[in-house]
Design an enzyme around this catalytic site. Structure first.
Site, PDB file in Angstrom:
ATOM      1  N   CYS A 125      -1.410   6.990  -2.325  1.00 61.84           N
ATOM      2  CA  CYS A 125      -0.389   6.972  -3.373  1.00 61.84           C
ATOM      3  C   CYS A 125      -1.000   6.728  -4.763  1.00 61.84           C
ATOM      4  CB  CYS A 125       0.622   5.879  -3.017  1.00 61.84           C
ATOM      5  SG  CYS A 125       1.684   5.334  -4.353  1.00 61.84           S
ATOM      6  N   CYS A 162       0.498   3.777  -6.636  1.00 61.62           N
ATOM      7  CA  CYS A 162       0.040   2.499  -6.073  1.00 61.62           C
ATOM      8  C   CYS A 162      -1.298   2.103  -6.695  1.00 61.62           C
ATOM      9  CB  CYS A 162      -0.097   2.594  -4.557  1.00 61.62           C
ATOM     10  SG  CYS A 162       1.450   2.988  -3.715  1.00 61.62           S
TER      11      CYS A 162
END
Length: 106
Positions: free
Chosen positions: A29, A32
């Protein structure tokens, strides 16, 4: 921030009588990874709380169970219940995460 790798440990952590903060993320991600660049300052500001992280790819079904539709997401638990949830769209800046935590935790 302690990494949770099993459903059993997760269930144990969220039973805390004090609020605990759990970051849901995944290795693939990009948002993230961006959050990881600024989360340190937030951890310092809210260091009177216990912080945990869960890789949604490691514990099957946990994201669905707690309605985590996007990552990263920040959830606050106490006594086994989800008290608050900041969805991925609102976790893009340190200011938005800090504001959420101040609103929820005082």
């Amino acid at each position: 921030m302690e990494h949770i790798q099993t459903k059993e440990k997760f269930n144990e952590v969220i039973q805390s009588s004090e609020p605990v903060i759990v970051k849901f993320f995944a290795d693939w991600c990009p948002d993230c990874k961006r959050m990881d660049m600024f989360i340190g300052g937030i951890l310092e500001e809210f260091n009177n709380y216990k912080w945990y992280e869960v890789n949604t790819d490691e514990i099957e079904g946990i994201a669905q169970e707690y309605e985590v539709m996007g990552i990263p997401s920040i959830l606050i638990f106490q006594n086994g219940e989800k008290l608050a949830h900041q969805h991925s769209a609102y976790t893009k800046t340190p200011e938005s995460v800090t504001e959420f935590l101040h609103q929820q935790l005082g």
